[in-house]
Write an enzyme that holds these catalytic residues in place. Structure first.
Site, PDB file in Angstrom:
ATOM      1  N   ARG A 208      -3.520  35.082  32.603  1.00 47.84           N
ATOM      2  CA  ARG A 208      -2.530  34.300  33.341  1.00 47.84           C
ATOM      3  C   ARG A 208      -1.169  34.984  33.365  1.00 47.84           C
ATOM      4  NH1 ARG A 208      -2.474  27.897  33.151  1.00 47.84           N
ATOM      5  NH2 ARG A 208      -4.438  28.331  34.193  1.00 47.84           N
TER       6      ARG A 208
ATOM      7  N   GLU B 195       1.853  31.107  29.178  1.00 52.84           N
ATOM      8  CA  GLU B 195       1.598  32.525  28.898  1.00 52.84           C
ATOM      9  C   GLU B 195       2.496  33.442  29.722  1.00 52.84           C
ATOM     10  OE1 GLU B 195      -0.731  30.227  29.401  1.00 52.84           O
ATOM     11  OE2 GLU B 195      -1.893  30.200  27.542  1.00 52.84           O
TER      12      GLU B 195
ATOM     13  N   LYS C 166      -4.756  10.785  20.359  1.00 56.80           N
ATOM     14  CA  LYS C 166      -5.796  11.795  20.201  1.00 56.80           C
ATOM     15  C   LYS C 166      -6.686  11.381  19.023  1.00 56.80           C
ATOM     16  CE  LYS C 166      -6.078  16.740  20.888  1.00 56.80           C
ATOM     17  NZ  LYS C 166      -5.368  17.908  21.359  1.00 56.80           N
TER      18      LYS C 166
HETATM   19  C1  LIG Z   1      -3.889  28.656  29.946  1.00 58.50           C
HETATM   20  C2  LIG Z   1      -4.374  28.077  28.651  1.00 58.50           C
HETATM   21  N1  LIG Z   1      -3.722  28.347  27.507  1.00 58.50           N
HETATM   22  C3  LIG Z   1      -4.153  27.833  26.337  1.00 58.50           C
HETATM   23  C4  LIG Z   1      -5.258  27.031  26.311  1.00 58.50           C
HETATM   24  C5  LIG Z   1      -5.798  26.532  24.968  1.00 58.50           C
HETATM   25  N2  LIG Z   1      -5.751  25.058  24.922  1.00 58.50           N
HETATM   26  C6  LIG Z   1      -6.837  24.294  25.126  1.00 58.50           C
HETATM   27  S1  LIG Z   1      -6.511  22.675  25.017  1.00 58.50           S
HETATM   28  C7  LIG Z   1      -4.907  22.975  24.640  1.00 58.50           C
HETATM   29  C8  LIG Z   1      -3.984  21.834  24.384  1.00 58.50           C
HETATM   30  C9  LIG Z   1      -3.898  20.947  25.561  1.00 58.50           C
HETATM   31  O1  LIG Z   1      -3.019  19.899  25.254  1.00 58.50           O
HETATM   32  P1  LIG Z   1      -2.998  18.638  26.174  1.00 58.50           P
HETATM   33  O2  LIG Z   1      -2.961  19.039  27.597  1.00 58.50           O
HETATM   34  O3  LIG Z   1      -1.904  17.769  25.704  1.00 58.50           O
HETATM   35  O4  LIG Z   1      -4.408  17.957  25.954  1.00 58.50           O
HETATM   36  P2  LIG Z   1      -4.979  17.240  24.651  1.00 58.50           P
HETATM   37  O5  LIG Z   1      -5.865  18.237  23.983  1.00 58.50           O
HETATM   38  O6  LIG Z   1      -3.834  16.833  23.779  1.00 58.50           O
HETATM   39  O7  LIG Z   1      -5.723  16.091  25.185  1.00 58.50           O
HETATM   40  C10 LIG Z   1      -4.637  24.341  24.615  1.00 58.50           C
HETATM   41  C11 LIG Z   1      -3.341  24.944  24.288  1.00 58.50           C
HETATM   42  C12 LIG Z   1      -5.920  26.790  27.521  1.00 58.50           C
HETATM   43  N3  LIG Z   1      -7.023  26.050  27.579  1.00 58.50           N
HETATM   44  N4  LIG Z   1      -5.458  27.305  28.667  1.00 58.50           N
END
Ligand SMILES: Cc1ncc(C[n+]2csc(CCOP(=O)(O)OP(=O)(O)O)c2C)c(N)n1
Length: 666
Positions: free
Chosen positions: A426, A398, A312
């Protein structure tokens, strides 16, 4: 993995790649000195770029993205981590006919730069600009809109099956992060995909980060796979597969491809689910990505999962050093990495909530905190620090978070299940079925209620009042300011008779003085903030501030105005509503939520009680029935008519008057 399940053989020889490796970088002789990126408007142009020049293109895309986000703010780390992966996919696959789906979509800025949107990339997340996520309406290269996580495998599977039903041969590629892979929806999709023989390529983008460090057994499992420890055990299986399929190992394959082949695993969870599992491979190396993607493109039949390891924030040292802080950023100085922060006038609602919960947790050890992968965003990070054993980050989950909280409540604990309004959507069935029907005292602090600005309609907290206040036995509160929020935290601690929620918006409070400790509010009781006689404005939530400003204008125009803070959408303060209805000519309700919420409940009550029968003029101000695009919250309030001017206009309209500038009427 059962051998019969093997659907294809990856032929780990890529002729183009082999040939190209022997030659000098093409840019030395054949490419103009101008940035390579200038020649790449669309993926079709990218496909003409020599493999050996792709690292240069990647550097340019990164620079472009860093510069753009430094000016707009937005998601930085995730996009930087997938620059090579994005380029490699567009190079190998025939997008947009082949479908590329980004999970969440927050990592799609390099994709936007490469798919005809570079000229607008500095409008990201601005009013009338590009969305910060993928969006079908924006480009044919965005086959599926996203922003909430863990939808990409389901959507991709639907597209893959759709293509097969329509007799079309196309590739469908879903990119999903390791954090997003923790959600139930992703597992549901894997389960279904493994059983169908659809041609779906899932790329697991494993950067070992969610927004915060990832939690949970799945994350630990992926780390084991990525570290190679699990791989050692399954290498033999790889050999067996090769033998079974009657192919000998070709000695001429490149070291990188050998590496990829060596990592072909068997018996992993994904293989057990019916996927052909490749990886982990280095997601920043074109030497790894291109041959694997080409082989999958040319040889895959059923579902394939490619485990790609990335970093990242790759390529921008400040973001590499602090992946959490550079997940989403304000505008920043590219040289120093320092983010611009407007000096706050008041603490944020999030931090007031976090502090108040920690304070209350000090008095009551039955209080526990739950977050679904958003410890900092929800303010629960403070609780996690102060009371780590009573605070749970359950991952992006969630639905589980809500039912987990319900379970804790059955054991006499006081769970605060802190989920943003938009993400609580959700977990709605869990709120209904696991919490509300059983009358369990789960507390729902709901951050990001109302407009959120740059993240746009996918993140707006529009519906929570509507979907919660319709549930029997649910207490629904909204804080008018940060002091009220503190009271509501305390009230929620004290209330043990059933589920209770309280909503508050993104951003800073209004600057009122905070009490030492919150007070316990009487359930279902609002308060009169300002008394008048002709117009009554009944506010639910933080629009109260604008109601008071509007009241000044109305008074100036000779309209004596009462302003009340309802505090509760459920149970409603019947006495207060009766009083306002009987003693005023106009009654306005206002909330930062969709139709069907507070105002609708008030209207229902007025109608049922016959309070509308004597000429009371009622107007209900809610969010407009449209998907409001990103803009600054102030612009959004104005568009929605929920600001000072909008309130005044509504009152004058109800009285049959026209507004001529604020403070005057005809
Ligand atoms: C249902 C839901 N819950 C929480 C989020 C908030 N959120 C956005 S990106 C993220 C982290 C995603 O992690 P990952 O899939 O590993 O992607 P990265 O950002 O590390 O590339 C979260 C928790 C979301 N977008 N959707």
């Amino acid at each position: 993995m059962k051998l019969e399940k093997v659907r294809f053989l990856l032929i780990f020889r890529d002729e183009t790649f082999q040939e190209n490796k022997k030659r000098k970088p093409a840019s030395v002789t054949s490419l103009p000195a101008t940035p390579l990126l200038d020649t790449v408007k669309l993926p079709a142009d990218l496909r003409k770029v020599d493999d050996r020049d792709l690292p240069k293109l990647a550097r340019e895309v990164r620079d472009e993205m860093i510069d753009a986000v430094s000016k707009t703010g937005g998601h930085l780390g995730a996009g930087l981590g997938v620059v090579e992966l994005t380029i490699a996919i567009h190079k190998v696959f025939n997008t947009p006919d082949d479908r590329l789906i980004f999970d969440v979509g927050h990592q799609c800025y390099p994709h936007k730069i490469l798919t005809g949107r570079r000229d607008r990339i500095r409008t990201l997340r601005q009013e009338d600009g590009l969305s910060g996520f993928t969006r079908r309406a924006e480009s044919e290269y965005d086959p599926f809109g996203a922003a909430h996580s863990s939808t990409s495998i389901s959507a991709g599977l639907g597209m893959a099956v759709g293509a097969e039903l329509a007799g079309k041969k196309r590739n469908v590629i879903s990119i999903i992060g390791d954090g997003s892979m923790s959600a139930g929806m992703a597992f549901e999709a894997l389960n279904n995909a493994g059983a169908l023989d659809a041609r779906l390529i899932v790329i697991l983008n494993d950067n070992d980060m969610s927004i915060a460090p990832p939690t949970g057994a799945m994350s630990a499992y992926l780390a084991r796979l990525a570290s190679g420890r699990a791989y050692m055990g399954v290498r033999e299986m790889g050999k067996k597969l090769t033998g079974y399929l009657g192919k000998s190992i070709d000695r001429a394959i490149t070291r990188a491809v050998e590496h990829a082949r060596g990592y072909v695993t068997g018996g992993t969870m994904f293989e057990e689910l019916g996927f052909y599992h490749i990886g982990p491979i280095d997601g920043h190396s074109f030497d790894h990505l291109l041959p694997v993607l080409r082989n999958v493109r040319d040889n895959a039949h059923g579902p394939v999962l490619i485990h790609v390891v990335t970093q990242k924030g790759k390529g921008y040292p400040p973001a590499e050093a602090a992946a959490d802080k550079y997940h989403g950023v304000n505008k920043f100085d590219v040289i120093t990495g320092a983010q611009t922060k407007a000096k706050p006038n008041a603490p944020s609602y999030t931090s007031v909530f976090g502090d108040a919960l920690v304070q209350e947790a000090g008095f009551d050890d039955r209080i526990v905190g739950i977050t679904a992968a958003m410890p900092d965003g929800t303010g629960l990070g403070k609780m996690l620090q102060a009371y780590p054993s009573r605070t749970f980050d359950v991952g992006i989950a969630e639905q589980h978070a809500v039912t987990f909280a319900a379970g804790l409540a059955t054991e006499g604990f006081k769970p605060f299940c802190a989920i943003y309004s938009t993400f609580l959507q959700r977990g709605y069935d869990q709120v209904v079925h696991d919490v509300a029907i059983q009358g369990l005292p789960v507390r729902f602090p709901i951050d990001r209620a109302g407009f959120v600005g740059a993240d746009g309609p996918t993140h707006a907290g529009s519906f929570d009042t509507t979907f919660l206040a319709t549930l029997p036995g649910m207490v629904v509160m909204a804080a008018a300011d940060e002091a009220e929020l503190k009271h509501m935290v305390r009230t929620a601690v004290a209330y043990d008779d059933g589920p209770i929620s309280f909503r508050y918006p993104r951003g800073e409070g209004v600057g009122v003085e905070l009490p030492e400790r919150g007070e316990i509010l009487q359930i279902g009781k609002g308060r009169i903030v300002k008394e008048g006689s002709k117009v009554a404005i009944l506010s639910f939530g933080t629009r109260l501030k604008d109601c008071l400003l509007a009241a000044e204008d109305l008074e100036a125009a000779g309209l004596s105005t009462t302003v009340a803070d309802a505090r509760f959408a459920k149970p409603l303060d019947h006495e207060l509503i009766r009083q306002l209805a009987r003693h005023h000519e106009v009654l306005i309700t206002i909330e930062e939520g969709a139709v069907g919420g507070f105002g609708s409940h008030v209207l229902q009550f007025l109608a049922t009680e016959g309070l509308l029968d004597h000429g009371l003029k009622v107007r209900s101000l809610v969010l407009p029935d449209i998907w409001m695009e990103q803009a600054s919250p102030d612009v959004m309030y104005a568009k929605a008519g929920l600001d000072r001017a909008g309130i005044v206009k509504t009152v004058f309209g109800a009285l049959g008057k026209t507004v001529i500038g604020v403070g005057a009427a005809s």
